[in-house]
Write a protein that holds these residues in place. Structure first.
Motif, short mmCIF file in Angstrom:
data_model
loop_
_atom_site.label_atom_id
_atom_site.label_comp_id
_atom_site.label_asym_id
_atom_site.label_seq_id
_atom_site.Cartn_x
_atom_site.Cartn_y
_atom_site.Cartn_z
N ALA A 147 0.85 -1.20 0.00
CA ALA A 147 0.00 0.00 0.00
C ALA A 147 0.88 1.25 0.00
N GLU A 148 0.34 2.35 -0.51
CA GLU A 148 1.10 3.60 -0.54
C GLU A 148 1.45 4.04 0.88
N TYR A 149 0.49 3.92 1.81
CA TYR A 149 0.72 4.28 3.20
C TYR A 149 0.68 3.00 4.05
N THR A 150 1.67 2.86 4.94
CA THR A 150 1.75 1.70 5.81
C THR A 150 2.04 2.14 7.24
N TRP A 151 1.24 1.65 8.16
CA TRP A 151 1.42 1.95 9.57
C TRP A 151 2.31 0.90 10.23
N ILE A 152 3.20 1.36 11.10
CA ILE A 152 4.11 0.49 11.85
C ILE A 152 3.69 0.54 13.32
N LEU A 153 3.46 -0.62 13.91
CA LEU A 153 2.95 -0.67 15.29
C LEU A 153 3.82 -1.56 16.18
N ASP A 154 4.30 -1.00 17.26
CA ASP A 154 4.93 -1.78 18.32
C ASP A 154 4.23 -1.37 19.61
N PRO A 155 3.24 -2.13 20.04
CA PRO A 155 2.39 -1.70 21.17
C PRO A 155 3.15 -1.47 22.46
N ILE A 156 4.10 -2.36 22.78
CA ILE A 156 4.97 -2.14 23.93
C ILE A 156 6.40 -2.48 23.51
N ASP A 157 7.18 -1.45 23.25
CA ASP A 157 8.60 -1.64 22.99
C ASP A 157 9.30 -1.53 24.34
N GLY A 158 9.90 -2.64 24.74
CA GLY A 158 10.46 -2.71 26.09
C GLY A 158 9.58 -3.54 27.00
N THR A 159 9.05 -4.64 26.46
CA THR A 159 8.15 -5.49 27.25
C THR A 159 8.82 -6.02 28.51
N LYS A 160 10.12 -6.31 28.43
CA LYS A 160 10.82 -6.81 29.62
C LYS A 160 10.78 -5.78 30.75
N SER A 161 10.96 -4.52 30.40
CA SER A 161 10.86 -3.47 31.41
C SER A 161 9.44 -3.35 31.94
N PHE A 162 8.48 -3.41 31.02
CA PHE A 162 7.07 -3.29 31.39
C PHE A 162 6.66 -4.35 32.41
N ILE A 163 7.04 -5.60 32.15
CA ILE A 163 6.62 -6.67 33.04
C ILE A 163 7.35 -6.63 34.38
N CYS A 164 8.48 -5.91 34.43
CA CYS A 164 9.21 -5.75 35.68
C CYS A 164 8.80 -4.50 36.44
N GLY A 165 7.85 -3.74 35.88
CA GLY A 165 7.38 -2.53 36.54
C GLY A 165 8.30 -1.34 36.36
N ALA A 166 9.25 -1.43 35.42
CA ALA A 166 10.16 -0.31 35.14
C ALA A 166 9.52 0.62 34.10
N TYR A 167 9.95 1.86 34.08
CA TYR A 167 9.35 2.86 33.20
C TYR A 167 9.99 2.92 31.81
N SER A 168 11.03 2.17 31.57
CA SER A 168 11.77 2.27 30.30
C SER A 168 11.12 1.44 29.19
N PHE A 169 9.90 1.86 28.83
CA PHE A 169 9.17 1.24 27.72
C PHE A 169 8.32 2.31 27.07
N GLY A 170 7.59 1.93 26.05
CA GLY A 170 6.68 2.87 25.40
C GLY A 170 6.01 2.22 24.21
N THR A 171 5.10 2.95 23.60
CA THR A 171 4.42 2.50 22.39
C THR A 171 5.01 3.25 21.21
N LEU A 172 5.35 2.51 20.14
CA LEU A 172 5.88 3.12 18.93
C LEU A 172 4.87 2.99 17.80
N ILE A 173 4.66 4.11 17.10
CA ILE A 173 3.75 4.16 15.95
C ILE A 173 4.48 4.89 14.83
N GLY A 174 4.48 4.31 13.66
CA GLY A 174 5.12 4.96 12.52
C GLY A 174 4.20 4.96 11.32
N LEU A 175 4.45 5.88 10.39
CA LEU A 175 3.71 5.90 9.12
C LEU A 175 4.72 6.03 7.99
N LEU A 176 4.65 5.09 7.05
CA LEU A 176 5.49 5.11 5.86
C LEU A 176 4.67 5.55 4.66
#
Length: 253
Positions: free
Chosen positions: A77-106
């Motif tokens: 497709a001309e436009y493509t969305w990139i999704l990483d719902p939780i980048d840093g899942t290891k941090s997330f499951i340990c209760g650390a703050y070093s994670f986030g959601t990544l969204i991109g558009l190509l």
């Protein structure tokens, strides 16, 4: 330009929808499964990507999607969305703050928008290669003209040894002011908001990397792969302030 504004506003909708799900699972002791590559995944990862996919398919049915948890649709497709719902899942499951959601558009394979969302801190970074904003306010990578003044970050020191030249990396760590493993997308967030100077990942997937490119460039930084080449087709990343990038690449290679 109006189209870009529309997509930026929609990115905020995606970020807020995924954040509502993720924050409800943070520090709740949720169960963790292992994917085929032994990386962890949780119900928060899956539900957050599901809601973003649903919103995209409803609003832009002709667009493609590349997601970490559920694969690709409408490839080519001309436009493509990139999704990483939780980048840093290891941090997330340990209760650390070093994670986030990544969204991109190509657009035709080129990253035109990148978003970092922190569901707990309620920060949203949006970059378009020309500028990057955090919560609507312009942000810039700080100037750093010497490695002796630089804060160096990476996600996992062991991954440097596994995928790149550890001796050269260790030489870099001895040249900088401070070295820490504050990584995944959180490291690029610190870089883009003027709180770090070098962020290095020796191995990355497209959903980890592509959304970060417009953010780093928009904040005035330089991002390449580990060899100093175009990161779009790369599988690694080195992001820095513009003054020290060439020196970092030279030391590591």
């Amino acid at each position: 330009m109006n189209e870009l504004i529309e997509y930026k506003n929609f990115c905020k909708v995606l970020a807020q929808a995924s954040a509502e799900i993720i924050k409800n699972y943070f520090r709740t002791g949720i169960s963790v499964e292992s994917k085929l590559d032994d990386s962890p995944v949780t119900i928060a990862d899956r539900k957050a990507e599901e809601i973003m996919r649903e919103l995209i398919m409803k609003q832009f049915p002709d667009h493609g999607i590349i997601g970490e948890e559920y694969g690709n649709i409408n490839e080519g497709a001309e436009y493509t969305w990139i999704l990483d719902p939780i980048d840093g899942t290891k941090s997330f499951i340990c209760g650390a703050y070093s994670f986030g959601t990544l969204i991109g558009l190509l657009k035709n394979g080129e990253p035109i928008l990148g978003v970092y969302s922190h569901p707990i801190l309620k920060d949203i970074l949006i970059g378009d290669n020309s500028e990057t904003e955090i919560n609507g306010i312009k942000t810039l990578i700080r100037k750093c003209d010497s490695l002796s003044k630089a804060v160096l970050l990476t996600t996992d020191h062991l991954n440097i040894e596994k995928y790149q030249d550890i001796d050269k990396f260790n030489r870099l760590t001895r040249k900088v002011k401070l070295y820490r493993n504050w990584g995944d997308c959180y490291g690029y967030y610190l870089l883009a908001t003027g709180n770090a100077d070098i962020m290095i990942d020796p191995i990355m997937s497209p959903w980890d990397l592509l959304p970060l490119i417009p953010i780093v460039k928009g904040a005035g930084g330089v991002i390449t792969d580990y060899k100093g080449d175009n990161p779009i087709k790369g599988k690694s990343a080195i992001a820095t302030s513009s003054q020290i990038h060439e020196e970092v690449i030279s030391i590591l290679n």
